[in-house]
Design a protein around this motif. Structure first.
Motif, mmCIF file in Angstrom:
data_model
loop_
_atom_site.group_PDB
_atom_site.id
_atom_site.type_symbol
_atom_site.label_atom_id
_atom_site.label_comp_id
_atom_site.label_asym_id
_atom_site.label_seq_id
_atom_site.Cartn_x
_atom_site.Cartn_y
_atom_site.Cartn_z
ATOM 1 N N HIS A 152 -6.630 18.562 70.357
ATOM 2 C CA HIS A 152 -5.778 18.776 71.516
ATOM 3 C C HIS A 152 -6.621 18.916 72.784
ATOM 4 C CE1 HIS A 152 -3.963 20.302 67.839
ATOM 5 N NE2 HIS A 152 -2.764 20.098 68.362
ATOM 6 N N TYR A 172 -4.712 18.045 76.052
ATOM 7 C CA TYR A 172 -3.596 18.949 75.788
ATOM 8 C C TYR A 172 -4.109 20.387 75.659
ATOM 9 C CZ TYR A 172 -0.856 14.742 74.982
ATOM 10 O OH TYR A 172 -0.220 13.534 75.128
ATOM 11 N N GLU A 213 -1.576 23.252 74.798
ATOM 12 C CA GLU A 213 -1.202 23.285 73.379
ATOM 13 C C GLU A 213 -2.322 23.833 72.501
ATOM 14 O OE1 GLU A 213 1.446 20.484 75.458
ATOM 15 O OE2 GLU A 213 -0.711 20.870 75.468
ATOM 16 N N ALA A 214 -3.561 23.774 72.975
ATOM 17 C CA ALA A 214 -4.689 24.270 72.189
ATOM 18 C C ALA A 214 -4.826 25.787 72.249
ATOM 19 C CB ALA A 214 -5.983 23.622 72.668
#
Length: 239
Positions: A46, A51, A54-55
Protein backbone atom coordinates in the motif's frame (compact mmCIF):
# COMPACT_ATOMS: atom_id res chain seq x y z
CA UNK A 1 15.68 -15.53 23.76
CA UNK A 2 11.98 -15.39 22.92
CA UNK A 3 11.69 -14.33 19.29
CA UNK A 4 8.60 -13.64 17.20
CA UNK A 5 8.50 -14.68 13.55
CA UNK A 6 7.00 -12.19 11.11
CA UNK A 7 6.57 -14.40 8.07
CA UNK A 8 5.30 -11.69 5.61
CA UNK A 9 2.39 -12.07 3.18
CA UNK A 10 4.58 -13.18 0.29
CA UNK A 11 6.28 -15.99 2.20
CA UNK A 12 3.11 -17.11 3.94
CA UNK A 13 1.29 -17.41 0.62
CA UNK A 14 3.98 -18.71 -1.71
CA UNK A 15 7.07 -19.84 0.22
CA UNK A 16 5.99 -21.21 3.64
CA UNK A 17 9.06 -23.44 3.75
CA UNK A 18 11.20 -20.37 4.40
CA UNK A 19 9.38 -19.60 7.63
CA UNK A 20 9.70 -23.21 8.73
CA UNK A 21 13.44 -23.01 8.03
CA UNK A 22 13.74 -19.93 10.25
CA UNK A 23 12.02 -21.78 13.08
CA UNK A 24 14.23 -24.88 12.70
CA UNK A 25 17.35 -22.76 12.65
CA UNK A 26 16.54 -20.62 15.69
CA UNK A 27 15.28 -23.56 17.75
CA UNK A 28 18.48 -25.45 16.92
CA UNK A 29 20.37 -22.49 18.35
CA UNK A 30 18.37 -22.77 21.56
CA UNK A 31 15.81 -20.01 21.17
CA UNK A 32 12.03 -19.96 21.52
CA UNK A 33 10.13 -18.89 18.42
CA UNK A 34 6.55 -17.64 18.58
CA UNK A 35 4.25 -17.17 15.62
CA UNK A 36 1.51 -14.66 16.48
CA UNK A 37 -1.54 -15.84 14.55
CA UNK A 38 -3.01 -12.33 14.41
CA UNK A 39 -0.22 -10.97 12.22
CA UNK A 40 -0.96 -9.61 8.79
CA UNK A 41 0.48 -7.36 6.10
CA UNK A 42 3.00 -4.70 7.11
CA UNK A 43 1.53 -2.30 4.55
CA UNK A 44 4.49 -2.17 2.20
CA UNK A 45 2.41 -2.79 -0.92
CA UNK A 46 0.00 0.00 0.00
CA UNK A 47 2.75 2.42 1.01
CA UNK A 48 4.84 1.89 -2.12
CA UNK A 49 1.90 2.37 -4.47
CA UNK A 50 0.68 5.59 -2.88
CA UNK A 51 -2.07 4.30 -0.56
CA UNK A 52 -0.50 5.61 2.62
CA UNK A 53 -3.76 6.23 4.44
CA UNK A 54 -4.74 2.59 3.95
CA UNK A 55 -1.34 1.49 5.27
CA UNK A 56 -1.76 3.26 8.63
CA UNK A 57 -4.10 0.70 10.30
CA UNK A 58 -1.83 -2.11 9.09
CA UNK A 59 1.18 -0.46 10.71
CA UNK A 60 -0.73 0.04 13.95
CA UNK A 61 -1.89 -3.56 13.97
CA UNK A 62 1.67 -4.72 13.41
CA UNK A 63 2.84 -2.79 16.47
CA UNK A 64 0.02 -4.21 18.57
CA UNK A 65 0.55 -7.83 17.51
CA UNK A 66 4.33 -7.81 18.10
CA UNK A 67 4.40 -5.63 21.21
CA UNK A 68 6.43 -7.08 24.08
CA UNK A 69 8.83 -9.29 22.13
CA UNK A 70 12.57 -8.97 22.67
CA UNK A 71 13.06 -9.33 18.93
CA UNK A 72 11.00 -9.88 15.80
CA UNK A 73 12.70 -11.68 12.91
CA UNK A 74 11.59 -11.69 9.31
CA UNK A 75 13.08 -13.55 6.31
CA UNK A 76 12.59 -10.45 4.15
CA UNK A 77 14.80 -7.41 3.87
CA UNK A 78 12.07 -5.45 2.12
CA UNK A 79 9.47 -5.95 4.85
CA UNK A 80 12.02 -5.33 7.60
CA UNK A 81 12.93 -2.06 5.90
CA UNK A 82 9.24 -1.14 5.62
CA UNK A 83 8.69 -1.54 9.34
CA UNK A 84 11.90 0.12 10.44
CA UNK A 85 11.98 3.03 8.01
CA UNK A 86 8.38 3.74 7.08
CA UNK A 87 6.16 2.76 10.00
CA UNK A 88 7.55 5.79 11.84
CA UNK A 89 6.34 7.94 8.95
CA UNK A 90 2.88 6.39 9.08
CA UNK A 91 2.54 6.46 12.88
CA UNK A 92 5.05 8.83 14.53
CA UNK A 93 3.28 8.44 17.89
CA UNK A 94 3.76 4.66 18.04
CA UNK A 95 7.24 3.10 18.09
CA UNK A 96 7.53 -0.12 16.08
CA UNK A 97 8.83 -3.27 17.79
CA UNK A 98 12.47 -4.33 17.27
CA UNK A 99 12.40 -5.95 13.83
CA UNK A 100 15.45 -7.63 12.30
CA UNK A 101 16.17 -9.25 8.99
CA UNK A 102 17.47 -12.80 9.60
CA UNK A 103 21.18 -12.12 9.08
CA UNK A 104 21.00 -9.05 11.35
CA UNK A 105 19.39 -11.08 14.12
CA UNK A 106 21.93 -13.88 13.90
CA UNK A 107 25.08 -11.75 13.68
CA UNK A 108 24.20 -8.60 15.64
CA UNK A 109 21.71 -9.80 18.25
CA UNK A 110 22.55 -13.47 18.80
CA UNK A 111 26.26 -13.04 18.06
CA UNK A 112 26.70 -16.08 15.82
CA UNK A 113 28.05 -16.65 12.33
CA UNK A 114 28.56 -20.42 12.44
CA UNK A 115 25.06 -21.85 12.90
CA UNK A 116 26.08 -25.47 12.39
CA UNK A 117 24.79 -25.69 8.82
CA UNK A 118 25.90 -28.15 6.14
CA UNK A 119 25.20 -27.50 2.45
CA UNK A 120 27.60 -29.26 0.05
CA UNK A 121 26.82 -27.32 -3.11
CA UNK A 122 28.27 -24.53 -5.22
CA UNK A 123 26.39 -21.38 -4.21
CA UNK A 124 26.35 -17.74 -5.26
CA UNK A 125 24.67 -14.94 -3.29
CA UNK A 126 22.52 -12.08 -4.61
CA UNK A 127 22.22 -9.11 -2.19
CA UNK A 128 18.69 -7.75 -2.51
CA UNK A 129 18.17 -4.02 -2.89
CA UNK A 130 16.26 -3.36 0.34
CA UNK A 131 18.65 -5.39 2.48
CA UNK A 132 21.68 -3.78 0.90
CA UNK A 133 20.57 -0.17 0.45
CA UNK A 134 18.03 0.38 3.24
CA UNK A 135 19.01 -2.07 5.98
CA UNK A 136 22.70 -1.98 5.06
CA UNK A 137 23.23 -5.60 6.09
CA UNK A 138 26.63 -5.50 4.42
CA UNK A 139 28.54 -8.77 4.53
CA UNK A 140 26.47 -10.38 7.30
CA UNK A 141 24.80 -12.92 4.96
CA UNK A 142 28.15 -13.76 3.38
CA UNK A 143 29.77 -14.25 6.79
CA UNK A 144 27.01 -16.72 7.65
CA UNK A 145 27.36 -18.53 4.33
CA UNK A 146 31.15 -18.77 4.57
CA UNK A 147 30.76 -20.65 7.85
CA UNK A 148 28.51 -23.32 6.31
CA UNK A 149 30.31 -26.65 6.07
CA UNK A 150 30.68 -28.18 2.63
CA UNK A 151 29.64 -25.05 0.76
CA UNK A 152 31.52 -23.76 -2.28
CA UNK A 153 30.65 -20.06 -2.16
CA UNK A 154 31.45 -18.16 -5.35
CA UNK A 155 31.25 -14.42 -5.96
CA UNK A 156 28.43 -13.13 -8.15
CA UNK A 157 29.62 -10.62 -10.78
CA UNK A 158 27.85 -7.22 -10.58
CA UNK A 159 26.18 -8.51 -7.42
CA UNK A 160 24.92 -5.09 -6.36
CA UNK A 161 22.88 -4.61 -9.54
CA UNK A 162 19.11 -4.88 -9.10
CA UNK A 163 17.41 -7.97 -10.51
CA UNK A 164 14.58 -5.86 -11.91
CA UNK A 165 11.75 -7.09 -9.71
CA UNK A 166 10.94 -4.14 -7.45
CA UNK A 167 7.39 -5.27 -6.69
CA UNK A 168 5.02 -3.41 -9.00
CA UNK A 169 8.03 -2.04 -10.94
CA UNK A 170 8.21 -5.32 -12.85
CA UNK A 171 4.54 -4.95 -13.82
CA UNK A 172 4.64 -1.27 -14.73
CA UNK A 173 7.98 -1.38 -16.53
CA UNK A 174 8.23 -4.91 -17.98
CA UNK A 175 10.74 -4.11 -20.72
CA UNK A 176 13.18 -2.46 -18.35
CA UNK A 177 12.62 -5.16 -15.74
CA UNK A 178 13.28 -7.96 -18.23
CA UNK A 179 16.47 -6.30 -19.43
CA UNK A 180 17.74 -6.04 -15.86
CA UNK A 181 16.71 -9.64 -15.23
CA UNK A 182 18.58 -10.85 -18.32
CA UNK A 183 21.77 -9.21 -17.05
CA UNK A 184 21.33 -10.80 -13.63
CA UNK A 185 20.74 -14.26 -15.10
CA UNK A 186 23.83 -13.87 -17.29
CA UNK A 187 25.95 -13.15 -14.23
CA UNK A 188 24.43 -16.00 -12.21
CA UNK A 189 25.16 -18.47 -15.00
CA UNK A 190 28.75 -17.21 -15.25
CA UNK A 191 29.45 -18.39 -11.69
CA UNK A 192 28.79 -22.04 -12.49
CA UNK A 193 26.72 -22.21 -9.30
CA UNK A 194 24.21 -24.95 -8.57
CA UNK A 195 22.23 -22.66 -6.28
CA UNK A 196 21.40 -18.95 -6.15
CA UNK A 197 20.85 -17.68 -2.61
CA UNK A 198 19.22 -14.45 -1.42
CA UNK A 199 17.44 -13.07 1.63
CA UNK A 200 14.19 -12.17 -0.14
CA UNK A 201 11.96 -14.70 -1.88
CA UNK A 202 10.47 -12.01 -4.09
CA UNK A 203 13.81 -11.54 -5.86
CA UNK A 204 14.44 -15.28 -5.89
CA UNK A 205 11.06 -15.86 -7.54
CA UNK A 206 11.83 -13.27 -10.21
CA UNK A 207 15.32 -14.57 -10.98
CA UNK A 208 14.36 -18.19 -10.44
CA UNK A 209 11.57 -17.91 -13.00
CA UNK A 210 14.06 -16.86 -15.65
CA UNK A 211 16.55 -19.54 -14.60
CA UNK A 212 13.81 -22.13 -14.97
CA UNK A 213 12.45 -20.84 -18.28
CA UNK A 214 15.93 -20.90 -19.82
CA UNK A 215 16.56 -24.40 -18.44
CA UNK A 216 19.77 -23.49 -16.61
CA UNK A 217 19.38 -26.18 -13.96
CA UNK A 218 20.24 -23.61 -11.29
CA UNK A 219 18.08 -23.81 -8.18
CA UNK A 220 17.17 -21.00 -5.79
CA UNK A 221 17.32 -21.13 -1.99
CA UNK A 222 16.49 -18.56 0.64
CA UNK A 223 19.32 -17.85 3.06
CA UNK A 224 17.25 -19.35 5.88
CA UNK A 225 16.92 -22.67 4.06
CA UNK A 226 20.67 -23.02 3.58
CA UNK A 227 21.41 -22.05 7.18
CA UNK A 228 18.79 -24.50 8.44
CA UNK A 229 20.24 -27.39 6.41
CA UNK A 230 22.22 -30.01 8.32
CA UNK A 231 24.38 -32.99 7.44
CA UNK A 232 21.28 -35.18 7.37
CA UNK A 233 20.15 -33.19 4.31
CA UNK A 234 23.49 -33.54 2.48
CA UNK A 235 22.30 -36.23 0.08
CA UNK A 236 19.41 -34.10 -1.13
CA UNK A 237 20.24 -32.35 -4.40
CA UNK A 238 18.73 -28.83 -4.63
CA UNK A 239 15.77 -28.58 -6.98
Amino acid sequence: MRIALFITCFNDTMFPGTGKAVVRLLERLGHTVDFPQEQGCCGQMHFNTGYRREAVPLARRFAEVFRGYEAVVTPSGSCAAMVRDHHRVLQPDLAPPPVYELSELLVDVLGVTDVGAWFPHRVTYHPTCHSMRMLRVGDRPLRLLRAVRGIDLVELPAAESCCGFGGTFALKNPDTSNAMLADKVHHVRATGAEVLCAGDNSCLMHIGGALSRTRTGIATRHLAEILAATEEDADEHPS
